[in-house]
Design a protein around this motif. Structure first.
Motif, mmCIF file in Angstrom:
data_model
loop_
_atom_site.group_PDB
_atom_site.id
_atom_site.type_symbol
_atom_site.label_atom_id
_atom_site.label_comp_id
_atom_site.label_asym_id
_atom_site.label_seq_id
_atom_site.Cartn_x
_atom_site.Cartn_y
_atom_site.Cartn_z
ATOM 1 N N LEU A 55 0.841 -1.205 0.000
ATOM 2 C CA LEU A 55 0.000 0.000 0.000
ATOM 3 C C LEU A 55 0.873 1.250 0.000
ATOM 4 N N TYR A 56 1.918 1.216 0.831
ATOM 5 C CA TYR A 56 2.840 2.353 0.928
ATOM 6 C C TYR A 56 3.475 2.626 -0.432
ATOM 7 N N GLU A 57 3.899 1.547 -1.094
ATOM 8 C CA GLU A 57 4.576 1.707 -2.387
ATOM 9 C C GLU A 57 3.606 2.206 -3.461
ATOM 10 N N GLN A 58 2.372 1.731 -3.364
ATOM 11 C CA GLN A 58 1.403 2.121 -4.393
ATOM 12 C C GLN A 58 0.858 3.539 -4.178
ATOM 13 N N ALA A 59 0.566 3.861 -2.917
ATOM 14 C CA ALA A 59 -0.070 5.157 -2.635
ATOM 15 C C ALA A 59 0.960 6.272 -2.450
ATOM 16 N N GLY A 60 2.211 5.890 -2.171
ATOM 17 C CA GLY A 60 3.234 6.899 -1.880
ATOM 18 C C GLY A 60 3.081 7.401 -0.454
ATOM 19 N N GLU A 61 4.083 8.136 -0.004
ATOM 20 C CA GLU A 61 4.098 8.620 1.391
ATOM 21 C C GLU A 61 2.810 9.404 1.720
ATOM 22 N N GLU A 62 2.485 10.366 0.849
ATOM 23 C CA GLU A 62 1.342 11.237 1.152
ATOM 24 C C GLU A 62 0.017 10.459 1.183
ATOM 25 N N GLY A 63 -0.164 9.587 0.173
ATOM 26 C CA GLY A 63 -1.395 8.797 0.099
ATOM 27 C C GLY A 63 -1.531 7.867 1.282
ATOM 28 N N PHE A 64 -0.422 7.265 1.676
ATOM 29 C CA PHE A 64 -0.441 6.328 2.807
ATOM 30 C C PHE A 64 -0.784 7.072 4.108
ATOM 31 N N ARG A 65 -0.191 8.245 4.295
ATOM 32 C CA ARG A 65 -0.478 9.025 5.524
ATOM 33 C C ARG A 65 -1.939 9.461 5.557
ATOM 34 N N GLN A 66 -2.493 9.746 4.392
ATOM 35 C CA GLN A 66 -3.900 10.127 4.296
ATOM 36 C C GLN A 66 -4.803 8.949 4.715
ATOM 37 N N MET A 67 -4.456 7.748 4.220
ATOM 38 C CA MET A 67 -5.240 6.547 4.579
ATOM 39 C C MET A 67 -5.151 6.286 6.074
ATOM 40 N N GLU A 68 -3.961 6.501 6.640
ATOM 41 C CA GLU A 68 -3.797 6.294 8.083
ATOM 42 C C GLU A 68 -4.681 7.261 8.873
ATOM 43 N N ALA A 69 -4.728 8.520 8.421
ATOM 44 C CA ALA A 69 -5.536 9.518 9.129
ATOM 45 C C ALA A 69 -7.022 9.135 9.070
ATOM 46 N N GLU A 70 -7.461 8.677 7.891
ATOM 47 C CA GLU A 70 -8.870 8.248 7.761
ATOM 48 C C GLU A 70 -9.160 7.069 8.693
ATOM 49 N N THR A 71 -8.201 6.163 8.791
ATOM 50 C CA THR A 71 -8.369 4.989 9.653
ATOM 51 C C THR A 71 -8.456 5.416 11.122
ATOM 52 N N LEU A 72 -7.564 6.323 11.523
ATOM 53 C CA LEU A 72 -7.605 6.811 12.915
ATOM 54 C C LEU A 72 -8.931 7.495 13.206
ATOM 55 N N GLU A 73 -9.408 8.280 12.232
ATOM 56 C CA GLU A 73 -10.686 8.969 12.414
ATOM 57 C C GLU A 73 -11.804 7.972 12.716
ATOM 58 N N GLU A 74 -11.812 6.864 11.959
ATOM 59 C CA GLU A 74 -12.835 5.825 12.202
ATOM 60 C C GLU A 74 -12.663 5.218 13.593
ATOM 61 N N PHE A 75 -11.412 4.927 13.966
ATOM 62 C CA PHE A 75 -11.162 4.293 15.268
ATOM 63 C C PHE A 75 -11.638 5.168 16.439
ATOM 64 N N VAL A 76 -11.368 6.467 16.358
ATOM 65 C CA VAL A 76 -11.685 7.307 17.512
ATOM 66 C C VAL A 76 -13.180 7.626 17.617
ATOM 67 N N GLN A 77 -13.904 7.346 16.542
ATOM 68 C CA GLN A 77 -15.355 7.577 16.619
ATOM 69 C C GLN A 77 -16.069 6.445 17.343
ATOM 70 N N GLY A 78 -15.438 5.270 17.396
ATOM 71 C CA GLY A 78 -16.074 4.129 18.047
ATOM 72 C C GLY A 78 -15.713 4.045 19.521
ATOM 73 N N GLU A 79 -16.015 2.888 20.096
ATOM 74 C CA GLU A 79 -15.686 2.633 21.501
ATOM 75 C C GLU A 79 -14.164 2.793 21.720
ATOM 76 N N PRO A 80 -13.743 3.422 22.837
ATOM 77 C CA PRO A 80 -12.297 3.589 23.058
ATOM 78 C C PRO A 80 -11.567 2.250 23.016
ATOM 79 N N ARG A 81 -10.429 2.225 22.368
ATOM 80 C CA ARG A 81 -9.679 0.975 22.184
ATOM 81 C C ARG A 81 -8.176 1.236 22.238
ATOM 82 N N ILE A 82 -7.429 0.136 22.286
ATOM 83 C CA ILE A 82 -5.967 0.221 22.215
ATOM 84 C C ILE A 82 -5.613 0.227 20.729
#
Ligand SMILES: Nc1ncnc2c1ncn2[C@@H]1O[C@H](COP(=O)(O)OP(=O)(O)O)[C@@H](O)[C@H]1O
Ligand SMILES: O=C(O)C1=C[C@@H](OP(=O)(O)O)[C@@H](O)[C@H](O)C1
Ligand SMILES: [Mg+2]
Length: 182
Positions: A55-82
């Motif tokens: 994914l990193y190689e395909q999306a590049g640094e910027e694209g990968f960081r964007q996907m990570e931010a979207e993923t974190l956004e989803e995680f923090v909207q749900g029940e608190p988790r590790i």
């Protein structure tokens, strides 16, 4: 004998360089405390059907960081988790903002050399083509890990089990991890 189960008052972010043991520790801590755990890489791998490195190689640094931010956004909207974060998540401004404002950050410290020793398959992560590259990427990130850390734990000469106990104690003392029943 029934074991104590716990609840989290806020999401807990495990941050730190590749090989620090974030993924391993998140699972142990969650199992030990009866909590949900999540991993930005595993979530993205499931969603896009390829490995984090691909994914990193395909999306590049910027694209990968964007996907990570979207993923974190989803995680923090749900029940608190590790949450085990990918090692480079701190390179994304949006992710830094989420970590800073939405929970408690545990910086799992590892040296570049230890990291390279632990990761047996250097092809599984980006930047591992040379030790110079590992060291220089780590050097750029250390100030960001330090800036975001609510607490730092040293993973050197400690098993993931011991680290999980150490972090559990810290989270209980901070009032983030609370026992719910005996
Ligand atoms: N505390 C530890 N001591 C030694 N090796 C570890 C420790 N925690 C994890 N490892 C090993 O290091 C490698 C990377 O662990 P992982 O949990 O994937 O780290 P991260 O998610 O921080 O990149 C794995 O092979 C794992 O078994
Ligand atoms: O440091 C990085 O840029 C990366 C770290 C990896 O996660 P781990 O830190 O869990 O190994 C994974 O997100 C990807 O291969 C990129
Ligand atoms: Mg990981």
């Amino acid at each position: 004998m029934e074991r104590t189960l716990y609840t989290l008052t806020r999401p807990v972010f495990l941050i730190g360089f590749m090989g620090a043991g974030k993924t391993t520790m998140a699972r142990r801590l969650a199992r030990e405390c009866g909590l949900i755990c999540a991993d930005t890489d595993r979530c993205m791998e499931r969603k896009y059907g390829m490995s984090a490195k691909e994914l990193y190689e395909q999306a590049g640094e910027e694209g990968f960081r964007q996907m990570e931010a979207e993923t974190l956004e989803e995680f923090v909207q749900g029940e608190p988790r590790i949450i085990a974060c990918g090692g480079g998540i701190v390179m994304g401004e949006r992710s830094r903002e989420i970590i800073r404002t939405c929970g408690f950050a545990v910086y799992v410290h590892v040296t570049a050399d230890e990291s390279a020793e632990r990761i047996s398959n250097h092809d599984s992560r980006p930047f591992f083509h040379s030790m110079e590259s590992v060291r220089s990427v780590n050097q750029v990130r250390v100030p960001l890990y330090e800036e975001l850390a609510d607490v730092t734990v040293d993973s050197s000469s400690r098993t993931s089990g011991r680290m999980a106990y150490e972090v559990k104690d810290i989270l209980v003392k901070e009032g983030i991890l609370c026992p719910v029943r005996k």
